[in-house]
Design a protein around this motif. Sequence first.
Motif, PDB file in Angstrom:
ATOM      1  N   PRO A 341       0.830  -1.210   0.000  1.00  0.00           N
ATOM      2  CA  PRO A 341       0.000   0.000   0.000  1.00  0.00           C
ATOM      3  C   PRO A 341       0.861   1.255   0.000  1.00  0.00           C
ATOM      4  O   PRO A 341       1.987   1.259   0.509  1.00  0.00           O
ATOM      5  CB  PRO A 341      -0.802  -0.126   1.306  1.00  0.00           C
ATOM      6  CG  PRO A 341      -0.734  -1.573   1.677  1.00  0.00           C
ATOM      7  CD  PRO A 341       0.571  -2.071   1.158  1.00  0.00           C
ATOM      8  N   ALA A 342       0.359   2.323  -0.594  1.00  0.00           N
ATOM      9  CA  ALA A 342       1.095   3.592  -0.655  1.00  0.00           C
ATOM     10  C   ALA A 342       1.500   4.033   0.746  1.00  0.00           C
ATOM     11  O   ALA A 342       0.666   4.103   1.648  1.00  0.00           O
ATOM     12  CB  ALA A 342       0.240   4.657  -1.337  1.00  0.00           C
ATOM     13  N   GLY A 343       2.767   4.297   0.922  1.00  0.00           N
ATOM     14  CA  GLY A 343       3.254   4.766   2.216  1.00  0.00           C
ATOM     15  C   GLY A 343       3.566   3.675   3.213  1.00  0.00           C
ATOM     16  O   GLY A 343       4.006   3.970   4.326  1.00  0.00           O
ATOM     17  N   ALA A 344       3.387   2.414   2.837  1.00  0.00           N
ATOM     18  CA  ALA A 344       3.644   1.329   3.779  1.00  0.00           C
ATOM     19  C   ALA A 344       5.096   1.297   4.231  1.00  0.00           C
ATOM     20  O   ALA A 344       5.404   0.883   5.356  1.00  0.00           O
ATOM     21  CB  ALA A 344       3.260  -0.008   3.152  1.00  0.00           C
ATOM     22  N   LEU A 345       5.999   1.737   3.355  1.00  0.00           N
ATOM     23  CA  LEU A 345       7.419   1.703   3.688  1.00  0.00           C
ATOM     24  C   LEU A 345       7.971   3.075   4.070  1.00  0.00           C
ATOM     25  O   LEU A 345       9.152   3.188   4.406  1.00  0.00           O
ATOM     26  CB  LEU A 345       8.218   1.150   2.505  1.00  0.00           C
ATOM     27  CG  LEU A 345       7.800  -0.229   1.985  1.00  0.00           C
ATOM     28  CD1 LEU A 345       8.687  -0.643   0.815  1.00  0.00           C
ATOM     29  CD2 LEU A 345       7.872  -1.279   3.084  1.00  0.00           C
ATOM     30  N   ARG A 346       7.144   4.102   4.005  1.00  0.00           N
ATOM     31  CA  ARG A 346       7.618   5.463   4.307  1.00  0.00           C
ATOM     32  C   ARG A 346       8.228   5.590   5.701  1.00  0.00           C
ATOM     33  O   ARG A 346       9.214   6.321   5.875  1.00  0.00           O
ATOM     34  CB  ARG A 346       6.468   6.447   4.107  1.00  0.00           C
ATOM     35  CG  ARG A 346       6.799   7.902   4.473  1.00  0.00           C
ATOM     36  CD  ARG A 346       7.991   8.461   3.694  1.00  0.00           C
ATOM     37  NE  ARG A 346       7.722   8.642   2.287  1.00  0.00           N
ATOM     38  CZ  ARG A 346       7.172   9.744   1.766  1.00  0.00           C
ATOM     39  NH1 ARG A 346       6.819  10.749   2.538  1.00  0.00           N
ATOM     40  NH2 ARG A 346       6.984   9.827   0.467  1.00  0.00           N
ATOM     41  N   PRO A 347       7.713   4.887   6.742  1.00  0.00           N
ATOM     42  CA  PRO A 347       8.329   5.035   8.073  1.00  0.00           C
ATOM     43  C   PRO A 347       9.777   4.555   8.155  1.00  0.00           C
ATOM     44  O   PRO A 347      10.470   4.877   9.123  1.00  0.00           O
ATOM     45  CB  PRO A 347       7.426   4.182   8.982  1.00  0.00           C
ATOM     46  CG  PRO A 347       6.121   4.101   8.264  1.00  0.00           C
ATOM     47  CD  PRO A 347       6.482   4.065   6.815  1.00  0.00           C
ATOM     48  N   LEU A 354      16.119  -1.612  -1.208  1.00  0.00           N
ATOM     49  CA  LEU A 354      14.857  -2.344  -1.213  1.00  0.00           C
ATOM     50  C   LEU A 354      14.870  -3.319  -2.381  1.00  0.00           C
ATOM     51  O   LEU A 354      14.955  -2.910  -3.540  1.00  0.00           O
ATOM     52  CB  LEU A 354      13.679  -1.364  -1.337  1.00  0.00           C
ATOM     53  CG  LEU A 354      12.292  -1.988  -1.468  1.00  0.00           C
ATOM     54  CD1 LEU A 354      11.947  -2.843  -0.239  1.00  0.00           C
ATOM     55  CD2 LEU A 354      11.233  -0.896  -1.660  1.00  0.00           C
ATOM     56  N   HIS A 355      14.797  -4.610  -2.075  1.00  0.00           N
ATOM     57  CA  HIS A 355      14.772  -5.650  -3.097  1.00  0.00           C
ATOM     58  C   HIS A 355      13.350  -6.198  -3.211  1.00  0.00           C
ATOM     59  O   HIS A 355      12.807  -6.746  -2.252  1.00  0.00           O
ATOM     60  CB  HIS A 355      15.717  -6.796  -2.721  1.00  0.00           C
ATOM     61  CG  HIS A 355      17.144  -6.505  -3.019  1.00  0.00           C
ATOM     62  ND1 HIS A 355      18.080  -7.480  -3.228  1.00  0.00           N
ATOM     63  CD2 HIS A 355      17.807  -5.335  -3.160  1.00  0.00           C
ATOM     64  CE1 HIS A 355      19.265  -6.934  -3.470  1.00  0.00           C
ATOM     65  NE2 HIS A 355      19.116  -5.628  -3.427  1.00  0.00           N
ATOM     66  N   LEU A 368       7.833   5.921  -1.354  1.00  0.00           N
ATOM     67  CA  LEU A 368       8.959   5.195  -0.778  1.00  0.00           C
ATOM     68  C   LEU A 368       9.790   6.122   0.101  1.00  0.00           C
ATOM     69  O   LEU A 368       9.713   7.350  -0.016  1.00  0.00           O
ATOM     70  CB  LEU A 368       9.821   4.617  -1.902  1.00  0.00           C
ATOM     71  CG  LEU A 368       9.176   3.506  -2.726  1.00  0.00           C
ATOM     72  CD1 LEU A 368      10.042   3.169  -3.940  1.00  0.00           C
ATOM     73  CD2 LEU A 368       8.945   2.261  -1.884  1.00  0.00           C
ATOM     74  N   PRO A 369      10.630   5.574   0.997  1.00  0.00           N
ATOM     75  CA  PRO A 369      11.467   6.422   1.861  1.00  0.00           C
ATOM     76  C   PRO A 369      12.376   7.343   1.045  1.00  0.00           C
ATOM     77  O   PRO A 369      12.976   6.918   0.049  1.00  0.00           O
ATOM     78  CB  PRO A 369      12.278   5.405   2.669  1.00  0.00           C
ATOM     79  CG  PRO A 369      11.452   4.168   2.650  1.00  0.00           C
ATOM     80  CD  PRO A 369      10.771   4.151   1.324  1.00  0.00           C
ATOM     81  N   ARG A 370      12.508   8.571   1.462  1.00  0.00           N
ATOM     82  CA  ARG A 370      13.237   9.577   0.701  1.00  0.00           C
ATOM     83  C   ARG A 370      14.734   9.297   0.624  1.00  0.00           C
ATOM     84  O   ARG A 370      15.394   9.736  -0.315  1.00  0.00           O
ATOM     85  CB  ARG A 370      13.014  10.971   1.310  1.00  0.00           C
ATOM     86  CG  ARG A 370      11.584  11.474   1.149  1.00  0.00           C
ATOM     87  CD  ARG A 370      11.486  12.930   1.597  1.00  0.00           C
ATOM     88  NE  ARG A 370      12.343  13.816   0.803  1.00  0.00           N
ATOM     89  CZ  ARG A 370      12.033  14.288  -0.385  1.00  0.00           C
ATOM     90  NH1 ARG A 370      10.883  13.963  -0.962  1.00  0.00           N
ATOM     91  NH2 ARG A 370      12.866  15.099  -1.024  1.00  0.00           N
TER      92      ARG A 370
END
Length: 593
Positions: A341-347, A354-355, A368-370
Amino acid sequence: MVTRCPARGHPDLSLNPQRLSLLLLLLLLPGLPPTLGMEDDASFPHLGESSQPPPRACPPRCSCPRPDTVDCDGLDLRVFPDNITRAAQHLSLQNNQLQELPYNELSRLSRLRTLNLHNNLISSEGLPDEAFESLTQLQHIYVAHNKLSVAPQFLPRSLRVADLAANEVTEIFPLTFGEKPALRSVYLHNNQLSNAGLPPDAFRGSEAVATLSLSNNQLSYVPPSLPPSLERLHLQNNLISKVPRGALSRQTHLRELYLQHNQLTDSGLDATTFSKLHRLEYLDLSHNQLAEVPAGLPRTLAVLHLGRNRIRWVEAARLGGLRGLRYLLLQHNQLGATGLPAGALRPLRGLHTLHLYGNRLDRVPQALPRRLRALVLPYNRVAALGAHDLASTPRLAELNLAYNCLASARVHLRAFRRLRALRSLDLAGNQLTQLPSGLPAGLHTLRLQRNQLRALEPEPLAGLHQLQELSLAHNRLRVGDIGPGTWHELQALQVLDLSHNELSFVPPDLPEALEELHLQGNRIGHVGPEAFLSTPRLRALFLRANRLHMTSIAPEAFLGLLHLRVVDTTGNPEPVLVRLPPTAPRRPRAAGP
């Protein structure tokens, strides 16, 4: 006549008349002290003998480089060597054919600190229970790659490292590794241990064990009585389907945990499984049967390997606390269109790599994380790149979208415009018919092999002054479809792969910095005298599997290529003889001040 008693450790002078005569003669000489040769008889040379000390005893064919070291490595010995000095502290008998260790020989070597028996034929029957009882100073024992069926019942209390890997061990005993306060490392991988073969008090009294390797055994669950001091625990390649509650609750020092290649399912883990591992940095759960990301993961994780599972969906809450995570590997799962889901990995603010390759994703995950530096997405179903799909990752240095379903019409002109830090872009194995526009100026590597490229124009390559490697292999390029000036701005290009296209001759005006040129698998039938005038630095040229004949290459073609060392012309209709230019003379070095 009074007979003088000899001092301990000195020869009896009364039994050597020649020596007594010599001493009396010396005493009569003027200017010599009367005690010469009497206080330290050992320093005086015997008549007819050398003043050098006698050589140390060393077993035949072995080497003894130091007084405390005996090396009998790789001598095909079948019998334990005799004549080993009692002073030996380090004994190597690895890579021989020994089948047993005689107790009477080992018991002599009470000063041993290292015993290396790696790669022999020693069985448990050939290793008596009391074999090590006299080795009270032994710190390192290596018995890997032998024929032991059970571990030794008693090992010395002084032990620091024990290696019993690659045997046939089915059982260890309480005092094999228990009551060893100095023990740091235990290697039991590649044996036949089941949980029944590990006693509950296997490590009682051994409170310093930092490394334990139990991989490649037959364990069905994580043993509950592991040392609390562990820092590295290897349990990969077992039959583990469950981590019992509390099995890892005391291992608060654990930093690396390897559980890959087991049979773990979601029911075999719970929210408390990893909750006490407050120092865990590396967790490998790959090659299991997990359908979701485990709960209760430690916040200290830097590497989380979940590849080769059955994960269909990533719940954001399961990863929310892992702000220090650097590497997340989710390759070869079952993540589909809604799997991330959108933002699931942002934290994951610290995420570096990321593989996601080998899933079922139809687009680049959103938000995705910045700080992400590497996004690896090959072998998915990504069919389009929008203008903002990569906008959240401006620090990306590596982007791999190989073997997806990208078509040129669905790659936005500004898809890469935010990626100013991008150095490697892999778009191989897609459906591109032309070069993408707006490529980042800082690219070093661009891979476009196995697409459907029919033409090259200079505009998409303009500004790529730092590009060093360009792969265009396995496309449909012809020389006439390469626009004039295409190579002009590729001033740093060193490797160019144009193999397996439809080229009929060497493209002109190639970059001057080129060192490696792949032209194999084309339709080249002639190489003219000016073919490589623009590439004086060429070192390797591949022309195999073309249409070259014996006289197809002009003799002058390689005259200016003083660095050329490899020319491959195999697989052509006729053998092609190529004479390399002479080696460039070395320039004299300027003399220093």
